[in-house]
Design a protein around this motif. Structure first.
Motif, PDB file in Angstrom:
ATOM      1  N   TYR A   1      23.445 -54.136  18.441  1.00  0.00           N
ATOM      2  CA  TYR A   1      22.997 -53.358  17.295  1.00  0.00           C
ATOM      3  C   TYR A   1      21.947 -54.138  16.515  1.00  0.00           C
ATOM      4  O   TYR A   1      22.139 -55.330  16.235  1.00  0.00           O
ATOM      5  CB  TYR A   1      24.184 -53.015  16.395  1.00  0.00           C
ATOM      6  CG  TYR A   1      25.272 -52.272  17.128  1.00  0.00           C
ATOM      7  CD1 TYR A   1      25.293 -50.890  17.167  1.00  0.00           C
ATOM      8  CD2 TYR A   1      26.269 -52.971  17.810  1.00  0.00           C
ATOM      9  CE1 TYR A   1      26.280 -50.205  17.860  1.00  0.00           C
ATOM     10  CE2 TYR A   1      27.268 -52.301  18.504  1.00  0.00           C
ATOM     11  CZ  TYR A   1      27.263 -50.919  18.526  1.00  0.00           C
ATOM     12  OH  TYR A   1      28.241 -50.241  19.216  1.00  0.00           O
ATOM     13  N   THR A   2      20.858 -53.440  16.193  1.00  0.00           N
ATOM     14  CA  THR A   2      19.791 -54.042  15.414  1.00  0.00           C
ATOM     15  C   THR A   2      19.540 -53.178  14.186  1.00  0.00           C
ATOM     16  O   THR A   2      19.332 -51.964  14.306  1.00  0.00           O
ATOM     17  CB  THR A   2      18.499 -54.133  16.241  1.00  0.00           C
ATOM     18  OG1 THR A   2      18.747 -54.915  17.411  1.00  0.00           O
ATOM     19  CG2 THR A   2      17.389 -54.785  15.428  1.00  0.00           C
ATOM     20  N   ALA A   3      19.574 -53.803  13.022  1.00  0.00           N
ATOM     21  CA  ALA A   3      19.350 -53.051  11.791  1.00  0.00           C
ATOM     22  C   ALA A   3      17.974 -52.392  11.815  1.00  0.00           C
ATOM     23  O   ALA A   3      16.974 -53.022  12.165  1.00  0.00           O
ATOM     24  CB  ALA A   3      19.461 -53.977  10.583  1.00  0.00           C
ATOM     25  N   ALA A   4      17.916 -51.102  11.489  1.00  0.00           N
ATOM     26  CA  ALA A   4      16.664 -50.340  11.479  1.00  0.00           C
ATOM     27  C   ALA A   4      16.858 -49.129  10.589  1.00  0.00           C
ATOM     28  O   ALA A   4      17.988 -48.755  10.248  1.00  0.00           O
ATOM     29  CB  ALA A   4      16.276 -49.927  12.898  1.00  0.00           C
ATOM     30  N   THR A   5      15.760 -48.503  10.182  1.00  0.00           N
ATOM     31  CA  THR A   5      15.837 -47.344   9.289  1.00  0.00           C
ATOM     32  C   THR A   5      15.490 -46.070  10.031  1.00  0.00           C
ATOM     33  O   THR A   5      14.637 -46.056  10.924  1.00  0.00           O
ATOM     34  CB  THR A   5      14.885 -47.509   8.093  1.00  0.00           C
ATOM     35  OG1 THR A   5      13.553 -47.677   8.578  1.00  0.00           O
ATOM     36  CG2 THR A   5      15.299 -48.704   7.253  1.00  0.00           C
ATOM     37  N   HIS A   6      16.173 -45.012   9.660  1.00  0.00           N
ATOM     38  CA  HIS A   6      15.994 -43.687  10.238  1.00  0.00           C
ATOM     39  C   HIS A   6      15.998 -42.690   9.082  1.00  0.00           C
ATOM     40  O   HIS A   6      16.790 -42.840   8.137  1.00  0.00           O
ATOM     41  CB  HIS A   6      17.130 -43.390  11.220  1.00  0.00           C
ATOM     42  CG  HIS A   6      16.964 -42.119  11.995  1.00  0.00           C
ATOM     43  ND1 HIS A   6      17.154 -40.869  11.444  1.00  0.00           N
ATOM     44  CD2 HIS A   6      16.608 -41.898  13.299  1.00  0.00           C
ATOM     45  CE1 HIS A   6      16.947 -39.939  12.360  1.00  0.00           C
ATOM     46  NE2 HIS A   6      16.616 -40.537  13.499  1.00  0.00           N
ATOM     47  N   PRO A   7      15.123 -41.661   9.093  1.00  0.00           N
ATOM     48  CA  PRO A   7      15.043 -40.739   7.945  1.00  0.00           C
ATOM     49  C   PRO A   7      16.347 -40.010   7.636  1.00  0.00           C
ATOM     50  O   PRO A   7      16.537 -39.550   6.510  1.00  0.00           O
ATOM     51  CB  PRO A   7      13.945 -39.749   8.351  1.00  0.00           C
ATOM     52  CG  PRO A   7      13.773 -39.924   9.824  1.00  0.00           C
ATOM     53  CD  PRO A   7      14.131 -41.336  10.130  1.00  0.00           C
TER      54      PRO A   7
ATOM     55  N   LEU B   1      24.345 -73.075  11.342  1.00  0.00           N
ATOM     56  CA  LEU B   1      23.528 -72.545  10.253  1.00  0.00           C
ATOM     57  C   LEU B   1      22.207 -72.060  10.826  1.00  0.00           C
ATOM     58  O   LEU B   1      21.527 -72.799  11.549  1.00  0.00           O
ATOM     59  CB  LEU B   1      23.280 -73.616   9.202  1.00  0.00           C
ATOM     60  CG  LEU B   1      24.495 -74.137   8.447  1.00  0.00           C
ATOM     61  CD1 LEU B   1      24.091 -75.286   7.524  1.00  0.00           C
ATOM     62  CD2 LEU B   1      25.151 -73.030   7.642  1.00  0.00           C
ATOM     63  N   VAL B   2      21.841 -70.799  10.532  1.00  0.00           N
ATOM     64  CA  VAL B   2      20.580 -70.223  11.000  1.00  0.00           C
ATOM     65  C   VAL B   2      19.945 -69.451   9.863  1.00  0.00           C
ATOM     66  O   VAL B   2      20.585 -69.164   8.831  1.00  0.00           O
ATOM     67  CB  VAL B   2      20.786 -69.285  12.205  1.00  0.00           C
ATOM     68  CG1 VAL B   2      21.264 -70.052  13.415  1.00  0.00           C
ATOM     69  CG2 VAL B   2      21.754 -68.170  11.840  1.00  0.00           C
ATOM     70  N   GLU B   3      18.664 -69.109  10.051  1.00  0.00           N
ATOM     71  CA  GLU B   3      17.959 -68.306   9.061  1.00  0.00           C
ATOM     72  C   GLU B   3      18.574 -66.903   8.981  1.00  0.00           C
ATOM     73  O   GLU B   3      19.109 -66.376   9.968  1.00  0.00           O
ATOM     74  CB  GLU B   3      16.477 -68.209   9.422  1.00  0.00           C
ATOM     75  CG  GLU B   3      15.739 -69.538   9.397  1.00  0.00           C
ATOM     76  CD  GLU B   3      15.677 -70.142   8.001  1.00  0.00           C
ATOM     77  OE1 GLU B   3      15.511 -69.344   7.030  1.00  0.00           O
ATOM     78  OE2 GLU B   3      15.815 -71.363   7.873  1.00  0.00           O
ATOM     79  N   GLU B   4      18.458 -66.272   7.800  1.00  0.00           N
ATOM     80  CA  GLU B   4      19.017 -64.933   7.593  1.00  0.00           C
ATOM     81  C   GLU B   4      18.458 -63.912   8.593  1.00  0.00           C
ATOM     82  O   GLU B   4      19.141 -62.986   9.004  1.00  0.00           O
ATOM     83  CB  GLU B   4      18.724 -64.461   6.169  1.00  0.00           C
ATOM     84  CG  GLU B   4      19.719 -64.907   5.141  1.00  0.00           C
ATOM     85  CD  GLU B   4      21.028 -64.140   5.227  1.00  0.00           C
ATOM     86  OE1 GLU B   4      21.133 -63.215   6.059  1.00  0.00           O
ATOM     87  OE2 GLU B   4      21.952 -64.466   4.480  1.00  0.00           O
ATOM     88  N   ALA B   5      17.203 -64.076   8.981  1.00  0.00           N
ATOM     89  CA  ALA B   5      16.572 -63.084   9.855  1.00  0.00           C
ATOM     90  C   ALA B   5      17.109 -63.136  11.276  1.00  0.00           C
ATOM     91  O   ALA B   5      16.904 -62.210  12.068  1.00  0.00           O
ATOM     92  CB  ALA B   5      15.062 -63.299   9.869  1.00  0.00           C
ATOM     93  N   VAL B   6      17.772 -64.213  11.656  1.00  0.00           N
ATOM     94  CA  VAL B   6      18.283 -64.349  13.019  1.00  0.00           C
ATOM     95  C   VAL B   6      19.608 -63.594  13.122  1.00  0.00           C
ATOM     96  O   VAL B   6      20.516 -63.802  12.306  1.00  0.00           O
ATOM     97  CB  VAL B   6      18.486 -65.830  13.387  1.00  0.00           C
ATOM     98  CG1 VAL B   6      19.049 -65.940  14.795  1.00  0.00           C
ATOM     99  CG2 VAL B   6      17.178 -66.587  13.268  1.00  0.00           C
ATOM    100  N   SER B   7      19.719 -62.727  14.115  1.00  0.00           N
ATOM    101  CA  SER B   7      20.938 -61.940  14.280  1.00  0.00           C
ATOM    102  C   SER B   7      21.929 -62.665  15.172  1.00  0.00           C
ATOM    103  O   SER B   7      21.564 -63.515  16.001  1.00  0.00           O
ATOM    104  CB  SER B   7      20.608 -60.573  14.890  1.00  0.00           C
ATOM    105  OG  SER B   7      20.177 -60.715  16.229  1.00  0.00           O
ATOM    106  N   ALA B   8      23.194 -62.315  14.984  1.00  0.00           N
ATOM    107  CA  ALA B   8      24.245 -62.888  15.816  1.00  0.00           C
ATOM    108  C   ALA B   8      24.037 -62.514  17.275  1.00  0.00           C
ATOM    109  O   ALA B   8      24.327 -63.299  18.190  1.00  0.00           O
ATOM    110  CB  ALA B   8      25.601 -62.406  15.324  1.00  0.00           C
TER     111      ALA B   8
END
Length: 785
Positions: A626-632, A703-710
């Motif tokens: 799952y990757t965070a993304a926007t949908h209308p 510890l990783v940057e916030e932008a890196v996903s699990a």
């Protein structure tokens, strides 16, 4: 189409009874929707003539009649009808007659013997009310059975015709069909040309000779519009569902039913100048015979004279030129308008007539002039007058292109072998002209068969006439070997069963949706539009199933269903390259309300993103990422793209708050939609030996940057393909005290096992170091202390 069996049998009289005729027509494709008798059943009622009428000695309102029934002696009958008088003929029920609801017996009426009863229409079951006894024509034969005289031993057939069989919207057309099916002789009504005895004529002009390919008319002068329509014609009209109006209108209606040709009669005295068939002017008004005034469009054809439109062509005549009791001269018209010219025009004004119904489906242009001659002869016979010459304007008639029928194709489709001689005989019975060369018939369909256009139409005709009952039902011969079923592709029922097991219910919604759904809910500015939508709110093809699911959700909430879980597997439609369209099968689901049904064992809570995510994980066999993304359509903070093997297969998320408000939902709904074909692909299970040695678990927090996903970290560790690693999973995410603002802590468990021996701590440490090294190189991850 309703008609009298007796009328039909005047044109063709096969040696089969009514029930067999009904079955024959139905099996030939002319479904008999209704088969009804005429009036009520009764017996022993004959025609009687009243030869004397005297006052009853003991009753002021009764008469003592002597009636002649054709026997040696007249009967004495006591009658109370006010219209009973000497000289008239009326039905007489004899002693022993059974009428609707009672039986006639010899009786004494006020002391006087009565040997029967004079009958009214009500007593015979022919009418709900009647004022007196039924008066019959003076030429009626005394003693004849009244059922025979009135044609009551008749049956009314009601056919449910398919739109392609317009040729059977007439008695002649049905007679042709019955004759073809049974081989009975066909005796069609006489329609010889009527010789003109006057020179009066109307000039006719036609503006568009393709729309109006034939227009014929003639003057008939000196008619008696008040003449009585013959009883036989009135009877046939009424049994076909039409009421008698006046003799001239009845004649045009009769020809319509007999030959299938709509006709109209104008009062010639009300015509101004000659006849012009033209397209209507935009907004041109005409008052019709049904007292409706309509404003016509430019694509509507009218019959006009110098004063303007006088008839809505092919639909209805105008009130300004209608015939009446004072009409002396008429102009009879008979025309052929192409189906495209008339189709749908009357329905714009809520008008549907017998004429428009036939013109829309196709009228036999070969009988247009014959119908005029037939109507003229009937007018002269019934109303008198003198006929003028026929004025006819003809243009481009519909092309009847010859159609080829291959015998090999015919036998292949029917599954039986028919001889060429039999097929030729059947074409002869149908009245089709043909040439036969080398096993191929080249058939020229007649003018009344608009439905014969291709080889398959001819095959259907042969099958109908040969009889479906004569085509044996042969069990198919097939190879019943088991076919291989790939384990790499999951069957549809696997997904259906999984969702049903998780409390979802399958629904089926329309593929046609409201354009606003596509535009607003899915940001689809260019949906695939339907050329002829069945409703304004079903005008485009759906590109997502969500709109239908939300509609079903609202439907259930309005019926007090507070916990709803739905899914659908269906097609969605999209624009493709080169102005083509693509169809994609998708599986979509919706969850709303409490996570669990109401119970005492668990606290009530609403279904959330992660509940539905678990359902999607099960559907994708645990392969989904799952990757965070926007949908209308989805909540911007609770929506994600679903991926399998790095390929996006769909979406999951909570309904956007604005759409929750739009649909007036008290709670938020969670939705998902996935590409079904991509979901069906799965890895084939592989055998691996079960180790006898215990596994080792090690945990590691980085510890990783916030932008890196699990997901990225998990993929990196799996890609390292280190020995002994059997499973890696995320079990904790931490942000807060001790962690920099731009970072997060992700904790993973690592399961290790060797199938040959127990792992040592040194070997496990080496594996953990390798995983940490992979994360450092790709993401700059640091081991959390």
């Amino acid at each position: 189409m309703q008609f009298s069996e007796q009328w039909l049998r005047e044109y063709t009289n096969p040696t089969i009874d009514t029930e067999a005729l009904s079955h024959l027509l139905t099996m030939a494709g002319l479904e008999v929707e209704g088969l009804d008798g005429i009036g009520a059943e009764f017996t022993q009622v004959v025609i009687a003539e009243i030869i004397s009428a005297e006052k009853h000695p003991d009753a002021d309102r009764l008469q003592l009649l002597k009636v002649n029934i054709g026997a040696a002696e007249p009967l004495q009958i006591v009658c109370g009808a006010s219209n009973a008088r000497v000289g008239i003929k009326a039905p007489c029920a004899l002693v022993g007659a059974v009428l609707p609801g009672f039986e006639i017996k010899q009786a004494k009426v006020r002391g006087v013997e009565s040997f029967g009863m004079m009958c009214s229409e009500k007593e015979l079951g022919l009418a709900a009310e009647s004022a007196g006894i039924l008066e019959l024509p003076l030429d009626a034969t005394v003693g004849q059975d009244i059922r025979e005289f009135l044609g009551l031993n008749d049956k009314l057939f009601t056919l449910k015709l398919t739109p392609n069989r317009s040729d059977c919207l007439s008695l002649v057309g049905i007679a042709r069909e019955v004759a073809a099916l049974t081989g009975a002789e066909l005796a069609l009504p006489n329609a010889e040309a009527v010789k003109a005895t006057i020179d009066d004529a109307k000039s006719v002009s036609v503006a568009d000779k393709e729309a109006c390919a034939i227009y014929s008319g003639r003057m008939v002068k000196g008619v008696n519009a008040q003449a009585n329509t013959p009883a036989w014609m009135v009877r046939r009209l009424e049994r076909s569902g039409l009421h008698s109006i006046n003799a001239i209108v009845d004649i045009t209606n009769y020809v319509l039913l007999e030959l299938g040709q709509p006709m109209h009669a104008f009062d010639a005295a009300k015509l101004t100048g000659d006849i012009n068939v033209r397209w209507a002017n935009q907004g041109e008004e005409i008052a019709l015979l049904n007292q409706q005034t309509v404003k016509l469009d430019q694509d509507m054809l009218v019959i006009a004279d110098n004063s303007g439109a006088i008839a809505f062509a092919g639909v209805m005549g105008g009130a300004s030129t209608a015939v009446s009791d004072s009409t002396k001269d008429i102009f009879l018209e008979s025309a052929f308008f192409t189906p495209d010219t008339i189709a749908g025009k009357g329905r714009r004004f809520g008008i549907s007539t017998d004429s428009s119904y036939r013109f829309e489906r196709g009228v036999d242009y070969g009988r247009t002039l014959q119908a005029l001659e037939r109507a003229t002869a009937l007018v002269l016979e019934i109303c008198g007058g003198q006929a003028g010459p026929v004025t006819e304007v003809s243009g481009t008639l519909p092309a009847r292109v010859p159609t080829k029928l291959r015998m090999a194709k015919l036998n292949s489709i029917l599954g039986i072998t028919l001889e060429e001689s039999l097929v030729a005989k059947l074409f002869d019975q149908l009245g089709f002209a043909y040439d036969l060369k080398a096993g191929v018939f080249e058939v020229s369909p007649p003018s009344y068969r608009f439905d014969i256009e291709r080889e398959e139409d001819l095959i259907e005709e042969i099958a109908r006439l040969h009889g479906y009952d004569n085509i044996p039902a042969i069990a198919p011969v097939a190879d019943l070997r088991m076919l291989p079923d790939s384990e790499g592709r999951a069957a549809r029922h696997v997904f259906q069963d999984a969702l049903v097991a998780n409390d979802y219910q399958e629904v089926v919604t329309y593929s046609f949706v409201d354009e606003s759904w596509e535009r607003d809910l899915l940001a689809n500015a260019h949906p695939i539009k339907l050329k002829n939508p069945i409703a304004s709110n079903l005008s485009v093809m759906r590109s997502s199933i969500w709109g239908g699911l939300l509609d079903v959700l609202v439907y259930n909430l309005n019926r007090q269903q507070t916990r709803v879980r739905l899914f659908e597997i269906g097609a969605t439609y999209h624009h493709a390259d080169n102005n083509t369209y693509a169809e994609t099968t998708r599986i979509a689901g919706l969850a709303y309300g409490d996570m669990l049904p109401e119970q005492w064992g668990e606290a009530s809570r609403s279904v959330d993103f992660y509940d539905v995510k678990a359902d999607v994980d099960a559907l994708t066999f645990g392969r989904a990422a799952y990757t965070a993304a926007t949908h209308p359509a989805l909540h911007p903070g609770q929506s994600a793209q679903v991926m399998v093997n790095g390929k996006v297969i769909g979406w999951i998320g909570k309904l956007h708050p604005k759409w929750q408000q739009h649909y007036q939902l008290p709670r938020g709904a969670v939705l998902f939609e996935l590409d079904f074909a991509l979901m069906q692909q799965r890895e084939v299970p592989r055998y691996s030996e079960v180790s006898k040695f215990p596994p080792i678990r090690r945990d590691m927090a980085v510890l990783v940057e916030e932008a890196v996903s699990a997901e990225e970290l998990l993929n990196a560790m799996h890609s390292a393909k280190l020995d002994f690693v059997t499973d890696i999973g995320l079990f904790d995410v931490y942000r807060g005290k001790g962690i920099p603002d731009h970072q997060k802590s992700l904790a993973f468990f690592v399961m290790m096992q060797d199938g040959q021996k127990s792992l040592t701590d040194a070997e496990a440490d080496l594996v953990m170091a390798g995983l940490l090294d992979a994360l450092k190189k790709q993401f700059g991850a640091e081991l959390r202390q």
